[in-house]
Write an enzyme that holds these catalytic residues in place. Structure first.
Site, PDB file in Angstrom:
ATOM      1  N   ASP A 107       7.554  31.044  48.934  1.00 20.67           N
ATOM      2  CA  ASP A 107       6.367  30.452  48.323  1.00 20.67           C
ATOM      3  C   ASP A 107       6.706  29.818  46.982  1.00 20.67           C
ATOM      4  O   ASP A 107       7.729  30.124  46.361  1.00 20.67           O
ATOM      5  CB  ASP A 107       5.281  31.512  48.134  1.00 20.67           C
ATOM      6  CG  ASP A 107       5.716  32.635  47.198  1.00 20.67           C
ATOM      7  OD1 ASP A 107       6.798  33.207  47.436  1.00 20.67           O
ATOM      8  OD2 ASP A 107       4.989  32.939  46.233  1.00 20.67           O
ATOM      9  N   GLU A 141       5.654  35.875  46.605  1.00 21.23           N
ATOM     10  CA  GLU A 141       6.236  36.475  45.400  1.00 21.23           C
ATOM     11  C   GLU A 141       5.535  35.978  44.150  1.00 21.23           C
ATOM     12  O   GLU A 141       5.349  36.731  43.186  1.00 21.23           O
ATOM     13  CB  GLU A 141       7.733  36.160  45.348  1.00 21.23           C
ATOM     14  CG  GLU A 141       8.496  36.886  44.244  1.00 21.23           C
ATOM     15  CD  GLU A 141       8.594  36.097  42.932  1.00 21.23           C
ATOM     16  OE1 GLU A 141       9.134  36.633  41.957  1.00 21.23           O
ATOM     17  OE2 GLU A 141       8.100  34.942  42.884  1.00 21.23           O
TER      18      GLU A 141
END
Length: 412
Positions: A79, A174
């Site tokens: 991400d 994350e």
């Protein structure tokens, strides 16, 4: 496929995380990239490839030698930060950069200048990669993803390199603090791991802030402002007075560096009747978080007494300094230092003034320091990396894999 080619493919997929959802992963683009990675790992010839329902992709690089060699792992997140758009990323490779200003074409006001960025100035002659000026690049952490995939490809194609079983994992979300939430340490099955989520070539990080977050909520009394004399108690004004009393010359992000901690009000939900201030507490010594909490509470209570508001507190633990774990497993860090040197680099050790999945994983029983991946100016339109940094990360992973066979000092 070279590591740069992989990186350029990955950054074009929008994997921006979304804190406003409860799904895992939080956005569909993350699964799109994970499925692409799943296909690439199959083409490379990895084993035990599994993309689970939560968007965690795990796989195995089989050992090339027999014996009781410990399994080590490498981890990166797919991400990107929600702080800057990751839609329609257009990566640009500035080959053999000559040191002149890099003007990003889609926004000429976005300029990378060597005079302002020592890390960039050190890469004259390298191939610099930027976005076009409207988005982040996504080096955080697609640089780490690309380095791990390319290293896995090289290790699989070169069985003459001795190494034990290697596990890799690509995680979602994350950037919104959820990357380790559903990480299955037992299924991963490694004695230690390394996140590839750091800065310039040679960087090694094995300590980070311990972190708590506080909610300081002032409750006042709202009434019609035309008839409020002697009756209204403004929670907004109480909260404002509280924020103003936080130290201005110390204990703030804008006045601290290195190993200094800070207290940081970062979000306010305001109304006259009820106002909540969210405050980050950060320090490398966990015990000092309690001292910061006492400071915040004492200032807030004094303000509440002065303004006739009431105040409540909520404290939530976020993460802890991974050094508290890694100091018990020095070989994990020592082997990283050695691998960096074998890759032709000088180890650069510095603390992380923030969090990392490695911290969470370390306290979950998987000692996990952080290695460089070539990330610079992350979360911004001026984000950049270089082909040379990416290639150095690949070399370091391969040297760590080789080091796993050297058992004079065993892993934990």
């Amino acid at each position: 496929m070279a590591v740069l080619d992989r990186f350029l493919r990955y950054v074009r997929i929008d994997t921006c995380a979304d804190e406003g959802t409860t799904s895992c992963p939080s956005t569909p683009g993350q699964l799109e990239l994970q499925r692409l990675l799943e296909r690439e790992l199959q083409e490379i010839g990895l084993a035990d490839i599994e993309l689970d329902a939560n968007g965690y992709l795990m796989a195995t690089v089989p050992a090339t030698i027999d014996g009781p060699i410990p399994t080590i792992g490498f981890v990166a997140h797919v991400d990107t930060s929600p702080e800057m758009s990751g839609t329609n990323v257009t990566p640009i490779v500035h080959e053999r950069w000559d040191g002149r200003d890099i003007v990003l074409p889609h926004d000429p006001s976005a300029v990378l200048r060597a005079a302002e960025q020592p890390d960039l100035a050190a890469q004259i002659g390298h191939d610099i990669v930027t976005a076009s000026g409207l988005t982040l690049l996504g080096a955080d952490d697609k640089a780490g993803v690309a380095a791990i995939v390319e290293a896995a490809a090289q290790l699989t194609a070169r069985p003459e390199i001795p190494h034990g079983r290697i596990r890799i994992c690509f995680t979602p979300d994350e950037e919104i603090g959820r990357g380790a939430d559903r990480f299955d340490v037992a299924r991963f099955g490694a004695v230690c791991a390394y996140t590839l989520d750091g800065g310039g070539a040679g960087e090694l990080e094995f300590e980070n802030f311990s972190a708590d977050v506080m909610r300081v909520t002032f409750t006042g009394f709202n009434t019609h402002p035309g008839y409020a004399k002697g009756r209204m108690v403004s929670a907004i004004k109480a909260a404002s007075r509280f924020v103003d009393r936080l130290p201005a010359d110390r204990l703030s992000p804008e006045t601290t560096t290195g190993y200094d901690g800070f207290v940081h009000p970062y979000q306010v939900e305001a109304s006259v009747d009820r106002t909540t201030v969210r405050v980050l507490l950060r320090d490398f010594v966990t015990a000092r978080l309690r001292e910061q909490q006492v400071l915040v509470e004492s200032l807030a209570r004094a303000v509440a007494e002065e303004t006739k508001a009431t105040v409540e507190f909520e404290v939530k633990e976020q993460y802890r300094n991974m050094r508290e774990v890694l100091d018990h497993h020095p070989i994990v860090v020592d082997r990283a230092r050695d691998a960096i040197r074998r890759a032709g680099l000088t180890p650069i050790e510095k603390p992380i003034r923030g969090g990392t999945d490695g911290s969470r994983l370390s306290f979950m029983g998987l000692p996990t320091p952080n290695l460089f991946a070539g990330e610079h100016n992350v979360h911004s339109r001026l984000e950049w990396t270089s082909r040379q940094d990416l290639e150095a990360a690949v070399r370091t992973i391969i040297e760590l894999a080789r080091a796993s066979t050297e058992s004079l000092i065993p892993y934990p």
